[in-house]
Design a protein around this motif. Sequence first.
Motif, PDB file in Angstrom:
ATOM      1  N   LEU A 186       0.859  -1.176   0.000  1.00  0.00           N
ATOM      2  CA  LEU A 186       0.000   0.000   0.000  1.00  0.00           C
ATOM      3  C   LEU A 186       0.896   1.227   0.000  1.00  0.00           C
ATOM      4  O   LEU A 186       1.814   1.327   0.811  1.00  0.00           O
ATOM      5  N   GLU A 187       0.648   2.161  -0.929  1.00  0.00           N
ATOM      6  CA  GLU A 187       1.425   3.393  -1.023  1.00  0.00           C
ATOM      7  C   GLU A 187       0.503   4.590  -0.813  1.00  0.00           C
ATOM      8  O   GLU A 187      -0.630   4.585  -1.273  1.00  0.00           O
ATOM      9  N   ALA A 188       1.027   5.617  -0.142  1.00  0.00           N
ATOM     10  CA  ALA A 188       0.271   6.846   0.100  1.00  0.00           C
ATOM     11  C   ALA A 188       1.286   7.963   0.363  1.00  0.00           C
ATOM     12  O   ALA A 188       2.467   7.692   0.606  1.00  0.00           O
ATOM     13  N   PRO A 189       0.841   9.231   0.333  1.00  0.00           N
ATOM     14  CA  PRO A 189       1.773  10.318   0.626  1.00  0.00           C
ATOM     15  C   PRO A 189       2.459  10.116   1.982  1.00  0.00           C
ATOM     16  O   PRO A 189       1.857   9.606   2.929  1.00  0.00           O
ATOM     17  N   ALA A 190       3.730  10.506   2.056  1.00  0.00           N
ATOM     18  CA  ALA A 190       4.512  10.350   3.289  1.00  0.00           C
ATOM     19  C   ALA A 190       3.781  10.953   4.472  1.00  0.00           C
ATOM     20  O   ALA A 190       3.179  12.016   4.372  1.00  0.00           O
ATOM     21  N   GLY A 191       3.808  10.244   5.599  1.00  0.00           N
ATOM     22  CA  GLY A 191       3.148  10.689   6.816  1.00  0.00           C
ATOM     23  C   GLY A 191       1.759  10.106   7.013  1.00  0.00           C
ATOM     24  O   GLY A 191       1.197  10.184   8.095  1.00  0.00           O
ATOM     25  N   THR A 192       1.207   9.492   5.977  1.00  0.00           N
ATOM     26  CA  THR A 192      -0.148   8.936   6.057  1.00  0.00           C
ATOM     27  C   THR A 192      -0.251   7.838   7.099  1.00  0.00           C
ATOM     28  O   THR A 192      -1.254   7.722   7.790  1.00  0.00           O
ATOM     29  N   PHE A 193       0.774   7.031   7.231  1.00  0.00           N
ATOM     30  CA  PHE A 193       0.722   5.870   8.117  1.00  0.00           C
ATOM     31  C   PHE A 193       1.552   6.090   9.372  1.00  0.00           C
ATOM     32  O   PHE A 193       2.122   5.150   9.928  1.00  0.00           O
ATOM     33  N   GLY A 194       1.601   7.314   9.860  1.00  0.00           N
ATOM     34  CA  GLY A 194       2.434   7.668  11.003  1.00  0.00           C
ATOM     35  C   GLY A 194       2.182   6.847  12.253  1.00  0.00           C
ATOM     36  O   GLY A 194       3.096   6.595  13.029  1.00  0.00           O
ATOM     37  N   SER A 195       0.956   6.392  12.481  1.00  0.00           N
ATOM     38  CA  SER A 195       0.655   5.638  13.701  1.00  0.00           C
ATOM     39  C   SER A 195       0.747   4.124  13.496  1.00  0.00           C
ATOM     40  O   SER A 195       0.578   3.362  14.443  1.00  0.00           O
ATOM     41  N   ALA A 196       1.012   3.683  12.267  1.00  0.00           N
ATOM     42  CA  ALA A 196       1.098   2.249  11.996  1.00  0.00           C
ATOM     43  C   ALA A 196       2.464   1.722  12.407  1.00  0.00           C
ATOM     44  O   ALA A 196       3.456   2.444  12.396  1.00  0.00           O
ATOM     45  N   ALA A 197       2.491   0.459  12.789  1.00  0.00           N
ATOM     46  CA  ALA A 197       3.741  -0.197  13.172  1.00  0.00           C
ATOM     47  C   ALA A 197       3.646  -1.656  12.753  1.00  0.00           C
ATOM     48  O   ALA A 197       2.550  -2.195  12.578  1.00  0.00           O
ATOM     49  N   PRO A 198       4.781  -2.315  12.571  1.00  0.00           N
ATOM     50  CA  PRO A 198       4.729  -3.738  12.250  1.00  0.00           C
ATOM     51  C   PRO A 198       3.841  -4.483  13.251  1.00  0.00           C
ATOM     52  O   PRO A 198       3.910  -4.250  14.455  1.00  0.00           O
ATOM     53  N   GLY A 199       2.962  -5.309  12.711  1.00  0.00           N
ATOM     54  CA  GLY A 199       2.007  -6.047  13.530  1.00  0.00           C
ATOM     55  C   GLY A 199       0.632  -5.411  13.577  1.00  0.00           C
ATOM     56  O   GLY A 199      -0.341  -6.052  13.962  1.00  0.00           O
ATOM     57  N   SER A 200       0.516  -4.113  13.185  1.00  0.00           N
ATOM     58  CA  SER A 200      -0.792  -3.444  13.169  1.00  0.00           C
ATOM     59  C   SER A 200      -1.720  -4.152  12.197  1.00  0.00           C
ATOM     60  O   SER A 200      -1.293  -4.616  11.136  1.00  0.00           O
ATOM     61  N   VAL A 201      -2.996  -4.230  12.544  1.00  0.00           N
ATOM     62  CA  VAL A 201      -3.996  -4.844  11.677  1.00  0.00           C
ATOM     63  C   VAL A 201      -4.314  -3.897  10.528  1.00  0.00           C
ATOM     64  O   VAL A 201      -4.435  -2.682  10.726  1.00  0.00           O
ATOM     65  N   VAL A 202      -4.446  -4.454   9.322  1.00  0.00           N
ATOM     66  CA  VAL A 202      -4.773  -3.681   8.130  1.00  0.00           C
ATOM     67  C   VAL A 202      -6.120  -4.148   7.620  1.00  0.00           C
ATOM     68  O   VAL A 202      -6.322  -5.338   7.392  1.00  0.00           O
ATOM     69  N   ASP A 203      -7.045  -3.213   7.438  1.00  0.00           N
ATOM     70  CA  ASP A 203      -8.360  -3.524   6.861  1.00  0.00           C
ATOM     71  C   ASP A 203      -8.624  -2.532   5.743  1.00  0.00           C
ATOM     72  O   ASP A 203      -8.965  -1.389   5.999  1.00  0.00           O
ATOM     73  N   VAL A 204      -8.421  -2.963   4.518  1.00  0.00           N
ATOM     74  CA  VAL A 204      -8.645  -2.087   3.386  1.00  0.00           C
ATOM     75  C   VAL A 204     -10.014  -2.309   2.754  1.00  0.00           C
ATOM     76  O   VAL A 204     -10.323  -1.729   1.720  1.00  0.00           O
ATOM     77  N   GLY A 205     -10.828  -3.129   3.367  1.00  0.00           N
ATOM     78  CA  GLY A 205     -12.167  -3.400   2.830  1.00  0.00           C
ATOM     79  C   GLY A 205     -12.089  -4.316   1.634  1.00  0.00           C
ATOM     80  O   GLY A 205     -11.045  -4.846   1.282  1.00  0.00           O
ATOM     81  N   SER A 206     -13.208  -4.471   0.994  1.00  0.00           N
ATOM     82  CA  SER A 206     -13.236  -5.342  -0.183  1.00  0.00           C
ATOM     83  C   SER A 206     -13.017  -4.498  -1.429  1.00  0.00           C
ATOM     84  O   SER A 206     -13.403  -3.347  -1.507  1.00  0.00           O
TER      85      SER A 206
END
Length: 63
Positions: free
Chosen positions: A40-60
């Motif tokens: 998943l790619e997005a502008p820098a800073g978008t995933f600031g609170s994510a860390a390895p092990g975080s759950v990802v739910d991008v929907g269907s």
Amino acid sequence: MPLDVVWIRDGRVAGIATLQPCSSAPCPHEASPGPVDAILEAPAGTFGSAAPGSVVDVGSVPD
């Protein structure tokens, strides 16, 4: 534009990196932290609170 890249495996963050625009050849590259199901790619800073092990739910995603 700098980009955040999130590698996803089994519905969880496997790794995160912020990539800078390439200004000279050869451009640097960032390897995945291992086998992944999605990237998943997005502008820098978008995933600031994510860390390895975080759950990802991008929907269907429609076919």
